[in-house]
Scaffold this motif. Structure first.
Motif, PDB file in Angstrom:
ATOM      1  N   MET A   6       0.819  -1.183   0.000  1.00 48.89           N
ATOM      2  CA  MET A   6       0.000   0.000   0.000  1.00 48.89           C
ATOM      3  C   MET A   6       0.873   1.261   0.000  1.00 48.89           C
ATOM      4  O   MET A   6       0.872   2.028   0.948  1.00 48.89           O
ATOM      5  CB  MET A   6      -0.905  -0.006   1.220  1.00 48.89           C
ATOM      6  N   PRO A   7       1.625   1.465  -1.082  1.00 45.76           N
ATOM      7  CA  PRO A   7       2.559   2.577  -1.113  1.00 45.76           C
ATOM      8  C   PRO A   7       1.896   3.953  -1.086  1.00 45.76           C
ATOM      9  O   PRO A   7       2.528   4.913  -0.696  1.00 45.76           O
ATOM     10  CB  PRO A   7       3.320   2.356  -2.423  1.00 45.76           C
ATOM     11  N   ASP A   8       0.640   4.068  -1.492  1.00 48.71           N
ATOM     12  CA  ASP A   8      -0.017   5.373  -1.517  1.00 48.71           C
ATOM     13  C   ASP A   8      -0.654   5.737  -0.173  1.00 48.71           C
ATOM     14  O   ASP A   8      -1.168   6.833  -0.013  1.00 48.71           O
ATOM     15  CB  ASP A   8      -1.064   5.423  -2.624  1.00 48.71           C
ATOM     16  N   ARG A   9      -0.605   4.847   0.788  1.00 46.90           N
ATOM     17  CA  ARG A   9      -1.177   5.115   2.101  1.00 46.90           C
ATOM     18  C   ARG A   9      -0.084   5.578   3.066  1.00 46.90           C
ATOM     19  O   ARG A   9       1.014   5.034   3.062  1.00 46.90           O
ATOM     20  CB  ARG A   9      -1.847   3.869   2.668  1.00 46.90           C
ATOM     21  N   PRO A  10      -0.407   6.559   3.922  1.00 48.07           N
ATOM     22  CA  PRO A  10       0.600   7.012   4.891  1.00 48.07           C
ATOM     23  C   PRO A  10       0.944   5.912   5.887  1.00 48.07           C
ATOM     24  O   PRO A  10       0.158   5.002   6.156  1.00 48.07           O
ATOM     25  CB  PRO A  10      -0.069   8.182   5.607  1.00 48.07           C
ATOM     26  N   ARG A  11       2.142   6.021   6.456  1.00 46.47           N
ATOM     27  CA  ARG A  11       2.588   5.087   7.471  1.00 46.47           C
ATOM     28  C   ARG A  11       1.962   5.462   8.812  1.00 46.47           C
ATOM     29  O   ARG A  11       1.590   6.610   9.051  1.00 46.47           O
ATOM     30  CB  ARG A  11       4.113   5.130   7.594  1.00 46.47           C
ATOM     31  N   LEU A  12       1.860   4.500   9.719  1.00 43.60           N
ATOM     32  CA  LEU A  12       1.278   4.734  11.042  1.00 43.60           C
ATOM     33  C   LEU A  12       2.030   5.827  11.793  1.00 43.60           C
ATOM     34  O   LEU A  12       1.429   6.592  12.549  1.00 43.60           O
ATOM     35  CB  LEU A  12       1.275   3.450  11.863  1.00 43.60           C
ATOM     36  N   GLU A  13       3.334   5.915  11.574  1.00 44.04           N
ATOM     37  CA  GLU A  13       4.158   6.913  12.254  1.00 44.04           C
ATOM     38  C   GLU A  13       3.776   8.342  11.869  1.00 44.04           C
ATOM     39  O   GLU A  13       4.134   9.293  12.566  1.00 44.04           O
ATOM     40  CB  GLU A  13       5.648   6.682  11.947  1.00 44.04           C
ATOM     41  N   GLU A  14       3.046   8.514  10.792  1.00 40.71           N
ATOM     42  CA  GLU A  14       2.638   9.831  10.334  1.00 40.71           C
ATOM     43  C   GLU A  14       1.276  10.255  10.889  1.00 40.71           C
ATOM     44  O   GLU A  14       0.858  11.397  10.700  1.00 40.71           O
ATOM     45  CB  GLU A  14       2.573   9.851   8.805  1.00 40.71           C
ATOM     46  N   ALA A  15       0.589   9.357  11.574  1.00 38.77           N
ATOM     47  CA  ALA A  15      -0.805   9.600  11.961  1.00 38.77           C
ATOM     48  C   ALA A  15      -0.980  10.823  12.855  1.00 38.77           C
ATOM     49  O   ALA A  15      -1.850  11.653  12.605  1.00 38.77           O
ATOM     50  CB  ALA A  15      -1.393   8.354  12.629  1.00 38.77           C
ATOM     51  N   LEU A  16      -0.187  10.957  13.903  1.00 39.45           N
ATOM     52  CA  LEU A  16      -0.349  12.096  14.815  1.00 39.45           C
ATOM     53  C   LEU A  16      -0.132  13.415  14.081  1.00 39.45           C
ATOM     54  O   LEU A  16      -0.910  14.357  14.251  1.00 39.45           O
ATOM     55  CB  LEU A  16       0.598  11.971  16.012  1.00 39.45           C
ATOM     56  N   GLY A  17       0.874  13.484  13.242  1.00 41.47           N
ATOM     57  CA  GLY A  17       1.127  14.695  12.470  1.00 41.47           C
ATOM     58  C   GLY A  17      -0.006  15.010  11.506  1.00 41.47           C
ATOM     59  O   GLY A  17      -0.373  16.174  11.315  1.00 41.47           O
ATOM     60  N   LEU A  18      -0.583  13.973  10.898  1.00 43.81           N
ATOM     61  CA  LEU A  18      -1.697  14.187   9.973  1.00 43.81           C
ATOM     62  C   LEU A  18      -2.956  14.645  10.712  1.00 43.81           C
ATOM     63  O   LEU A  18      -3.697  15.492  10.219  1.00 43.81           O
ATOM     64  CB  LEU A  18      -1.955  12.927   9.158  1.00 43.81           C
TER      65      LEU A  18
ATOM     66  N   ARG B 291     -11.363   9.260   7.614  1.00 44.67           N
ATOM     67  CA  ARG B 291     -11.586   8.764   6.249  1.00 44.67           C
ATOM     68  C   ARG B 291     -10.274   8.346   5.574  1.00 44.67           C
ATOM     69  O   ARG B 291     -10.281   7.534   4.663  1.00 44.67           O
ATOM     70  CB  ARG B 291     -12.264   9.827   5.405  1.00 44.67           C
ATOM     71  N   ARG B 292      -9.179   8.929   6.011  1.00 41.92           N
ATOM     72  CA  ARG B 292      -7.878   8.620   5.417  1.00 41.92           C
ATOM     73  C   ARG B 292      -7.458   7.214   5.836  1.00 41.92           C
ATOM     74  O   ARG B 292      -7.513   6.864   7.001  1.00 41.92           O
ATOM     75  CB  ARG B 292      -6.836   9.625   5.895  1.00 41.92           C
ATOM     76  N   ARG B 293      -7.053   6.420   4.872  1.00 42.29           N
ATOM     77  CA  ARG B 293      -6.600   5.060   5.177  1.00 42.29           C
ATOM     78  C   ARG B 293      -5.093   5.051   5.327  1.00 42.29           C
ATOM     79  O   ARG B 293      -4.389   5.783   4.648  1.00 42.29           O
ATOM     80  CB  ARG B 293      -7.047   4.092   4.088  1.00 42.29           C
ATOM     81  N   PHE B 294      -4.624   4.204   6.215  1.00 41.59           N
ATOM     82  CA  PHE B 294      -3.205   4.080   6.512  1.00 41.59           C
ATOM     83  C   PHE B 294      -2.710   2.710   6.085  1.00 41.59           C
ATOM     84  O   PHE B 294      -3.505   1.824   5.784  1.00 41.59           O
ATOM     85  CB  PHE B 294      -2.960   4.294   8.011  1.00 41.59           C
ATOM     86  N   GLY B 295      -1.404   2.541   6.105  1.00 43.07           N
ATOM     87  CA  GLY B 295      -0.776   1.282   5.702  1.00 43.07           C
ATOM     88  C   GLY B 295      -0.898   0.220   6.776  1.00 43.07           C
ATOM     89  O   GLY B 295       0.097  -0.156   7.387  1.00 43.07           O
ATOM     90  N   THR B 296      -2.104  -0.249   7.006  1.00 42.34           N
ATOM     91  CA  THR B 296      -2.360  -1.289   8.005  1.00 42.34           C
ATOM     92  C   THR B 296      -2.719  -2.598   7.304  1.00 42.34           C
ATOM     93  O   THR B 296      -3.061  -2.607   6.127  1.00 42.34           O
ATOM     94  CB  THR B 296      -3.525  -0.896   8.939  1.00 42.34           C
ATOM     95  N   ALA B 297      -2.667  -3.663   8.056  1.00 38.48           N
ATOM     96  CA  ALA B 297      -3.096  -4.959   7.520  1.00 38.48           C
ATOM     97  C   ALA B 297      -4.599  -4.898   7.235  1.00 38.48           C
ATOM     98  O   ALA B 297      -5.345  -4.235   7.956  1.00 38.48           O
ATOM     99  CB  ALA B 297      -2.800  -6.058   8.533  1.00 38.48           C
ATOM    100  N   PRO B 298      -5.061  -5.578   6.189  1.00 40.82           N
ATOM    101  CA  PRO B 298      -6.496  -5.557   5.853  1.00 40.82           C
ATOM    102  C   PRO B 298      -7.308  -6.523   6.721  1.00 40.82           C
ATOM    103  O   PRO B 298      -8.010  -7.392   6.216  1.00 40.82           O
ATOM    104  CB  PRO B 298      -6.510  -5.943   4.379  1.00 40.82           C
ATOM    105  N   THR B 299      -7.192  -6.376   8.012  1.00 42.56           N
ATOM    106  CA  THR B 299      -7.946  -7.219   8.946  1.00 42.56           C
ATOM    107  C   THR B 299      -8.958  -6.352   9.682  1.00 42.56           C
ATOM    108  O   THR B 299      -8.755  -5.141   9.842  1.00 42.56           O
ATOM    109  CB  THR B 299      -7.003  -7.907   9.958  1.00 42.56           C
ATOM    110  N   PRO B 300     -10.042  -6.940  10.162  1.00 43.00           N
ATOM    111  CA  PRO B 300     -11.126  -6.158  10.755  1.00 43.00           C
ATOM    112  C   PRO B 300     -10.764  -5.344  11.992  1.00 43.00           C
ATOM    113  O   PRO B 300     -11.484  -4.421  12.328  1.00 43.00           O
ATOM    114  CB  PRO B 300     -12.173  -7.220  11.106  1.00 43.00           C
ATOM    115  N   ASP B 301      -9.659  -5.632  12.665  1.00 45.34           N
ATOM    116  CA  ASP B 301      -9.349  -4.866  13.879  1.00 45.34           C
ATOM    117  C   ASP B 301      -8.058  -4.044  13.773  1.00 45.34           C
ATOM    118  O   ASP B 301      -7.570  -3.533  14.762  1.00 45.34           O
ATOM    119  CB  ASP B 301      -9.259  -5.795  15.090  1.00 45.34           C
TER     120      ASP B 301
END
Length: 153
Positions: A1-13, A42-52
């Motif tokens: 998922m190269p077009d999705r931000p990394r989790l480390e960017e979440a607080l800044g975003l 609404r913004r999706r991040f580079g997470t695993a595609p699992t329900p949790d």
């Protein structure tokens, strides 16, 4: 998922969403924080595609987390973090806490919490609409305190 931000960017975003249209934190209202959180949610991040692996939490109530009782609205994004083998390791939560001085009308709201998880076959717009019914009393208010932070859980 190269077009999705990394989790480390979440607080800044989240912080960037909150300052959009605001010159400083003292201008934030519950409404502006909520709208920023919906954009962030609404913004999706580079997470695993699992329900949790990517969840949103809306909760409020009177708490004494900071030492004295305050009515707190907590807008949280939770990410599942996997180890090198792809197994669940821990969660990271990004919080936007809005705190208000205690008042009888706020105390009368009691407490509430609701989760939404991306990739769990639920409708995000429906969840946002349902959550907007809860803070109607708060929407125009300015919080006494605002805290943005990230923590592992």
């Amino acid at each position: 998922m190269p077009d999705r931000p990394r989790l480390e960017e979440a607080l800044g975003l989240l912080r960037a969403e909150l300052v959009t249209g605001q010159s400083e934190m003292t201008e934030w209202t519950t409404r502006s924080a909520w709208l920023a959180f919906t954009r962030f949610g609404r913004r999706r991040f580079g997470t695993a595609p699992t329900p949790d692996s990517d969840g949103l939490l809306f909760q409020y109530g009177a708490y004494a987390f900071s030492g004295r009782p305050m009515f707190t609205v907590d807008l949280t994004r939770q990410f599942g973090v996997s180890d090198a083998g792809g197994e669940h390791d821990h969660y990271v939560q990004v919080h936007c806490e809005l705190r208000y001085e205690p008042e009888p009308d706020l105390d009368a709201l009691g407490s509430f919490d609701s989760w939404f998880f991306h990739d769990a076959d639920a409708d995000l717009d429906e969840w946002f609409a349902a959550m907007e019914e809860h803070p109607a009393l708060l929407l125009g208010r300015r919080p006494s305190e605002i805290d943005l932070y990230e923590e592992p859980v």
